[in-house]
Design a protein around this motif. Structure first.
Motif, PDB file in Angstrom:
ATOM      1  N   ASN A 104     -70.821  58.714 -40.790  1.00  0.00           N
ATOM      2  CA  ASN A 104     -71.689  58.245 -39.721  1.00  0.00           C
ATOM      3  C   ASN A 104     -71.203  58.658 -38.340  1.00  0.00           C
ATOM      4  OD1 ASN A 104     -74.102  56.775 -40.180  1.00  0.00           O
ATOM      5  ND2 ASN A 104     -72.884  55.274 -41.321  1.00  0.00           N
TER       6      ASN A 104
ATOM      7  N   ASP B 260     -73.314  61.121 -35.794  1.00  0.00           N
ATOM      8  CA  ASP B 260     -73.703  60.711 -34.440  1.00  0.00           C
ATOM      9  C   ASP B 260     -73.539  61.868 -33.476  1.00  0.00           C
ATOM     10  OD1 ASP B 260     -74.611  58.233 -34.638  1.00  0.00           O
ATOM     11  OD2 ASP B 260     -72.831  57.214 -33.826  1.00  0.00           O
ATOM     12  N   ASP B 261     -72.386  62.501 -33.581  1.00  0.00           N
ATOM     13  CA  ASP B 261     -72.085  63.635 -32.728  1.00  0.00           C
ATOM     14  C   ASP B 261     -73.043  64.800 -33.019  1.00  0.00           C
ATOM     15  OD1 ASP B 261     -70.758  65.346 -31.007  1.00  0.00           O
ATOM     16  OD2 ASP B 261     -69.285  65.954 -32.534  1.00  0.00           O
TER      17      ASP B 261
ATOM     18  N   ARG C 191     -76.036  64.744 -34.352  1.00  0.00           N
ATOM     19  CA  ARG C 191     -77.413  64.442 -33.927  1.00  0.00           C
ATOM     20  C   ARG C 191     -77.567  64.639 -32.425  1.00  0.00           C
ATOM     21  NH1 ARG C 191     -76.902  59.271 -37.420  1.00  0.00           N
ATOM     22  NH2 ARG C 191     -77.724  59.984 -39.399  1.00  0.00           N
ATOM     23  N   ALA C 192     -76.561  64.203 -31.701  1.00  0.00           N
ATOM     24  CA  ALA C 192     -76.624  64.386 -30.250  1.00  0.00           C
ATOM     25  C   ALA C 192     -76.611  65.886 -29.913  1.00  0.00           C
ATOM     26  CB  ALA C 192     -75.444  63.680 -29.578  1.00  0.00           C
ATOM     27  N   LYS C 193     -75.796  66.628 -30.618  1.00  0.00           N
ATOM     28  CA  LYS C 193     -75.654  68.055 -30.324  1.00  0.00           C
ATOM     29  C   LYS C 193     -76.955  68.818 -30.560  1.00  0.00           C
ATOM     30  CE  LYS C 193     -71.054  68.937 -29.520  1.00  0.00           C
ATOM     31  NZ  LYS C 193     -70.100  68.308 -30.417  1.00  0.00           N
TER      32      LYS C 193
ATOM     33  N   PHE D  36     -81.389  65.315 -31.462  1.00  0.00           N
ATOM     34  CA  PHE D  36     -82.095  64.201 -32.111  1.00  0.00           C
ATOM     35  C   PHE D  36     -81.952  62.909 -31.310  1.00  0.00           C
ATOM     36  CE2 PHE D  36     -81.666  66.071 -36.705  1.00  0.00           C
ATOM     37  CZ  PHE D  36     -82.645  67.006 -36.405  1.00  0.00           C
ATOM     38  N   LYS D  37     -81.101  62.917 -30.300  1.00  0.00           N
ATOM     39  CA  LYS D  37     -80.894  61.677 -29.521  1.00  0.00           C
ATOM     40  C   LYS D  37     -81.686  61.764 -28.233  1.00  0.00           C
ATOM     41  CE  LYS D  37     -77.292  58.982 -31.095  1.00  0.00           C
ATOM     42  NZ  LYS D  37     -75.892  59.307 -31.422  1.00  0.00           N
ATOM     43  N   LEU D  38     -82.409  60.710 -27.905  1.00  0.00           N
ATOM     44  CA  LEU D  38     -83.326  60.780 -26.771  1.00  0.00           C
ATOM     45  C   LEU D  38     -82.811  60.050 -25.538  1.00  0.00           C
ATOM     46  CD1 LEU D  38     -86.697  60.282 -28.668  1.00  0.00           C
ATOM     47  CD2 LEU D  38     -85.394  62.371 -28.267  1.00  0.00           C
ATOM     48  N   THR D  39     -81.511  60.021 -25.351  1.00  0.00           N
ATOM     49  CA  THR D  39     -81.018  59.298 -24.175  1.00  0.00           C
ATOM     50  C   THR D  39     -80.799  60.226 -22.995  1.00  0.00           C
ATOM     51  OG1 THR D  39     -78.830  59.542 -25.114  1.00  0.00           O
ATOM     52  CG2 THR D  39     -79.917  57.391 -25.348  1.00  0.00           C
TER      53      THR D  39
END
Ligand code: TRP
Length: 325
Positions: free
Chosen positions: A310, A314-315, A317-319, A322-325
């Protein structure tokens, strides 16, 4: 400094033989003491060719029992089944999207299947990408496997490099750890021990099976008193793995001097092989009686593996965005 990471998968495909043990299995036992180890049963990979649910489940449980029986310590090694960490399929998908078809067409396993005109499912074609995900998800430093997996590790490294180039430094490049060929056990016919040659001796074989297999080993027709070349004899080749120290040296001398017949040599081999196999078989039997303990090991392994996976995802997905922040 924290310990280096070992990752390896075992495909659940039937009963292991002594060639498997000295080839790949034993490595885990030796390395578990010096690495943070993740060992999983590759049931998702096995689904590419086992499509019988009862058999897949049975094979998977069998592998877990096999490894516990030969001494894999669940306190040292995170032992789990691949399908309990479904994130691996997510990472495999991401790798699919950065990998080309012609690249995967170079895989030996795929080319073999094509040459044999086999029906090839997409899972077989894509096997190397799921395997890359298996390895990279846990930040492996080393991957102990058999020699047949070398190309898969190269694909894994290429995929890690490609991802890193596209999205920034994320994955560590793993090194394969492949036992030297001196460790290759000959089968009962002198060729490499392999299920496909039908020349195996089971790692947990009962005594009568050991005796039958050893007695079937072909030898030349030299009489008891004739000198023999130990390095040309299939029985002696197996003694190298089961007969120790002074007894082994003495055996070599007796071969060269003459005075030992193949029958005696075989009887000695049966005795020593049984001495090695019997405790493993008994341990396996007792572990198999407590199925719920085995399931518990796998469940706890899955929890630990998912936790590690996990963090990495996380890393990732951000790369990839996939992360919308
Ligand atoms: N392909 C390996 C085999 O056939 C099994 C496997 C799956 C594996 N994933 C892995 C091995 C990851 C090492 C690392 O034996």
């Amino acid at each position: 400094m924290s310990a280096k990471i070992l990752v390896s998968g075992v495909k659940p495909s039937g009963r292991p033989h002594i060639g498997n043990y000295f080839g790949a299995m034993k490595q885990f036992m030796e390395l578990q003491h010096s690495y943070e180890s993740y060992v999983f049963i590759a049931d998702m990979h096995a689904l590419t060719n086992v499509q019988n649910p009862r058999q897949l489940a049975e094979n998977t449980l069998d592998v877990a029992i096999d490894y516990l029986a030969i001494g894999l310590d669940p306190k040292k090694v995170t032992l789990f089944k691949q399908s309990d960490v479904p994130l691996v399929a997510e990472l495999g998908w991401i790798f699919n999207c950065i990998t080309t078809m012609p690249y995967l067409e170079r895989a030996h396993a795929y080319k073999d299947a094509r040459a044999k005109n086999k029906e090839i499912n997409v899972g077989i074609f894509d096997y190397p990408m799921l395997m890359a995900a298996d390895i990279l998800l846990y930040d492996a430093d080393i991957v102990p496997t058999g020699a047949d997996q070398k190309q898969h590790i190269e694909f894994t490294r290429d995929t890690a490099e490609k991802f890193n180039r596209l999205f920034g430094e994320t994955f560590r490049l793993p090194e394969p750890s492949i036992p030297e060929s001196v460790g290759t056990i000959p089968g009962t016919d002198g060729r490499k021990m392999s299920k496909s040659y039908n020349n195996t001796i089971g790692l947990f074989a009962p005594d009568d099976e050991i005796a039958k297999a050893v007695m079937s080993i072909p030898t030349d027709s030299k009489g008891v008193d004739e000198p023999k070349d130990p390095d040309k004899d299939n029985v002696f080749a197996l003694h190298k793995f089961f007969t120790e120290g002074p007894e082994f040296a003495e055996l070599r001398d007796r071969y060269q001097a003459g005075g030992i017949g193949y029958k005696e040599s075989k009887e000695l081999l049966i005795r020593n092989m049984s001495k090695f196999i019997t405790p493993l078989r008994e341990k396996r039997e007792s572990i198999a009686k407590n199925k719920s303990d085995v399931l518990k090991v796998l469940e706890e392994g899955a929890v630990a593996a998912r936790e590690k996976a996990n963090l990495k995802m996380d890393d990732v997905r951000a790369k990839v965005g996939f992360k919308l922040t």
